[in-house]
Design an enzyme around this catalytic site. Structure first.
Site, PDB file in Angstrom:
ATOM      1  CG  ASP A  65      -1.610   3.873  18.542  1.00  0.00           C
ATOM      2  OD1 ASP A  65      -1.977   4.888  17.923  1.00  0.00           O
ATOM      3  OD2 ASP A  65      -0.445   3.689  18.906  1.00  0.00           O
ATOM      4  CG  ASP A  86       2.783   4.927  13.869  1.00  0.00           C
ATOM      5  OD1 ASP A  86       3.090   4.295  12.844  1.00  0.00           O
ATOM      6  OD2 ASP A  86       2.433   6.122  13.854  1.00  0.00           O
TER       7      ASP A  86
END
Length: 259
Positions: free
Chosen positions: A13, A15
């Site tokens: 991922d 963020d």
């Protein structure tokens, strides 16, 4: 946990794992450099459908993080790939930004508000009453309802913003039609990312900061799951879920030597 094969492919991922509020997380630069040097397949994933991979690559470079655009996988790309597989050469009425419209164009879709096959909802900073009204009327007329992701809010420097999931709820309330969400936690996004990278789930790992999106979708796609504590999940939160990550580490800095 059962013994797993060595990790040959990495999905992560963005963020909360690599960046936080526009600032690189310590260790992210070195982790990405090690990935590039290793030659192993890797992808940076995001549910955000606003930007194209080229845009995101440039934005990350501005923060000192080097990620080639071909190593970025967004919910917009996953949505376009899904629709191309479902109805090749179809038509869609789109509420979203360049990341989504570009992906659909490249998938061979025609964007129109005249009897479209789909209404596709993604992120935008300019949701308009007119556009939402048109989407509602098209869905009522028979268009299928697709959303890039179910995220209800998104971050900004001023505070949280309503995101795709919240706007989708408004449309559902007006039409009685639930959308199909393509992005995380749908494991479809993970499987399409693995296929894009030429990777296999049994030798792949998913790194994320959220149990309810990153970890569950990675688990359901058959990958090793690694939760980092640099984002939204605290150690005590893990026990609240009925499933567990394969392991928990403080940050991606702890994974550099494993690449």
């Amino acid at each position: 946990m059962a013994d797993r094969k060595p990790i040959e492919s990495w999905l992560t991922d963005m963020d909360g794992v690599l960046i936080h509020e526009g600032t690189p997380i310590p260790g992210a630069k070195e982790f990405l450099r090690k990935l590039r040097e290793s030659g192993k397949p890797f992808l940076v994933l995001t549910n955000n459908s606003i930007y194209t991979p080229r845009d995101l690559s440039a934005r990350l470079a501005g923060m000192g993080l080097e990620v080639p655009e071909e190593c970025i996988w967004t919910s917009a790309l996953a949505t376009a790939k899904f629709l191309k597989g479902q109805r090749p050469g179809g038509t869609a009425y789109v509420i979203g930004e360049a990341g989504l419209t570009t992906a659909l164009y490249q998938a061979g879709y025609v964007l129109t508000d005249k009897d479209p096959d789909y209404v596709v909802l993604g992120e935008t900073r300019t949701y308009s009453f007119e556009a939402l009204t048109k989407a509602i009327r098209l869905i009522n007329a028979g268009a299928r309802f697709i959303c890039t992701n179910p995220d209800e809010t998104g971050p900004s420097t001023e505070g949280v913003l309503p995101a795709t999931g919240s706007v989708a709820a408004l449309i559902t309330k007006a039409t009685g039609v639930d959308p199909y969400f393509v992005g995380k936690p749908n494991p479809l996004m993970m499987r399409e990312a693995l296929n894009s990278a030429g990777a296999h789930s049994e030798t792949a790992a998913m790194i994320g900061d959220r149990m309810d999106t990153d970890v569950v979708s990675g688990m359901e796609a058959g990958m090793e799951t690694i939760l980092v504590l640099t984002g939204l999940t605290a150690p005590e939160d893990v026990e609240r879920f009925p499933y567990r990550p394969t392991r928990v580490v403080k940050s991606v800095a702890d994974l550099i030597d494993e690449v």
